[in-house]
Scaffold this active site. Structure first.
Site, short mmCIF file in Angstrom:
data_model
loop_
_atom_site.label_atom_id
_atom_site.label_comp_id
_atom_site.label_asym_id
_atom_site.label_seq_id
_atom_site.Cartn_x
_atom_site.Cartn_y
_atom_site.Cartn_z
N GLY A 1 31.65 23.38 24.61
CA GLY A 1 32.84 24.22 24.64
C GLY A 1 32.45 25.64 25.04
N CYS B 1 25.98 27.69 18.70
CA CYS B 1 26.82 28.50 19.59
C CYS B 1 25.97 29.05 20.71
CB CYS B 1 27.46 29.64 18.80
SG CYS B 1 28.54 30.69 19.80
N LEU B 2 26.48 28.97 21.92
CA LEU B 2 25.74 29.48 23.07
C LEU B 2 25.53 30.99 22.98
CD1 LEU B 2 27.48 27.36 25.85
CD2 LEU B 2 25.16 27.05 24.94
N GLU C 1 35.94 27.38 18.84
CA GLU C 1 36.33 28.14 20.04
C GLU C 1 37.47 29.11 19.73
OE1 GLU C 1 34.28 27.98 22.24
OE2 GLU C 1 33.36 26.04 21.85
O1 GNR Z 1 27.79 23.69 22.68
C1 GNR Z 1 28.24 23.89 21.55
N1 GNR Z 1 28.02 22.98 20.56
C2 GNR Z 1 28.65 23.02 19.34
C3 GNR Z 1 28.14 22.22 18.33
C4 GNR Z 1 28.74 22.20 17.09
C5 GNR Z 1 29.84 22.98 16.84
C6 GNR Z 1 30.35 23.79 17.84
C7 GNR Z 1 29.76 23.81 19.08
S1 GNR Z 1 30.41 24.81 20.32
C8 GNR Z 1 28.97 25.16 21.24
C9 GNR Z 1 29.30 25.95 22.49
C10 GNR Z 1 29.86 27.29 22.10
O2 GNR Z 1 29.20 28.20 21.68
N2 GNR Z 1 31.15 27.44 22.19
O3 GNR Z 1 31.72 28.58 21.83
NI NI Z 2 30.45 29.42 20.30
#
Ligand code: GNR
Ligand code: NI
Length: 169
Positions: free
Chosen positions: A46, A94-95, A137
Site C-alpha cells: 500500500g 511501513c515504507l 493508509e
Molecule cells: O508494504 C507495507 N506492508 C504493510 C504490512 C503490514 C501492515 C501495513 C503495511 S503497509 C506497508 C506499505 C506502507 O507503508 N504503506 O503506507
Molecule cells: Ni505506511
C-alpha cells in the site's frame, strides 16, 4: 509513469493532514499511476500520496501475493462508515519507517466508502489484511504513522534506527 522518492521519518511532511480531492481527473490518475509504480518497486502492499510528498487523500494498494496476478486498487477520499468493536493485533511495517515491524491493534472489520480510479463511489467491506492496510493508509492521510500507536520509547527507538539506516545508505 515514474518512480517517486518515498519520504521516511522524521520528515515533517509525513505529519501533514492531506486534503480532500475535488475531482478525479487525468492529473490525479497520473499521480495514482506513479504511486502504484513506486509501491511495486519498493516493494510494498500500500502507499499513501503523502509518502511521496503529495498531501492529497489518495491511496494505492495491491494485496496480491507473489506469483498471483496484480490487483491494483485505488482509494480517493476514503471514509470509514463503520468499524467493528472487535480488534486484533497485526505485525505492521511501513515504507516510511523502513526495517521496523511491530504489532498494532485495530478494528478487525471496517465498512469503507471511497472513489475509485474512475471517480466512482464504492462502498465495500474490508477484513483481514485489507482491513489492516486500509486503516494503516488512512492514518497516513491524517499524518499518523503506525509507530504513533506504539509506546513513546518504541517510537523514539524506531526513528533513531531509521536515522542510522539513512546515514549508512
Ligand atoms: O508494504 C507495507 N506492508 C504493510 C504490512 C503490514 C501492515 C501495513 C503495511 S503497509 C506497508 C506499505 C506502507 O507503508 N504503506 O503506507
Ligand atoms: Ni505506511
Amino acid at each position: 509513469m515514474a518512480i517517486r522518492e518515498i519520504l521516511v521519518v522524521p520528515s515533517p511532511v509525513l505529519k501533514q493532514v492531506s486534503e480532500t480531492v475535488r475531482v478525479v481527473d487525468d492529473d490525479l490518475r497520473a499521480l495514482m499511476d506513479d504511486m502504484l509504480e513506486t509501491m511495486y518497486a519498493a516493494p510494498g502492499i500500500g502507499l499513501a500520496a503523502i509518502q511521496v510528498g503529495v498531501a492529497k487523500r489518495v491511496i494505492v494498494m495491491d494485496l496480491a501475493r507473489d506469483g498471483e496476478e496484480a490487483q491494483p486498487r485505488f482509494f480517493v477520499n476514503p471514509e470509514i462508515l463503520w468499524a467493528s468493536e472487535e480488534t486484533a493485533p497485526y505485525e505492521e511495517g511501513c515504507l516510511s519507517v523502513p526495517e521496523i515491524y511491530d504489532e498494532v491493534e485495530r478494528p478487525l472489520q471496517v465498512k469503507l466508502k471511497s472513489l475509485n480510479y474512475q471517480g466512482e463511489e464504492i462502498v465495500e467491506d474490508a477484513e483481514g489484511l485489507f482491513a489492516v492496510c486500509i486503516q494503516h493508509e488512512m492514518d497516513h492521510l491524517d499524518g499518523v504513522l503506525f509507530i504513533d500507536h506504539l509506546s513513546r520509547l518504541k517510537r523514539e527507538q524506531a526513528i533513531k534506527k531509521v536515522k542510522k539506516l539513512v546515514k549508512a545508505a
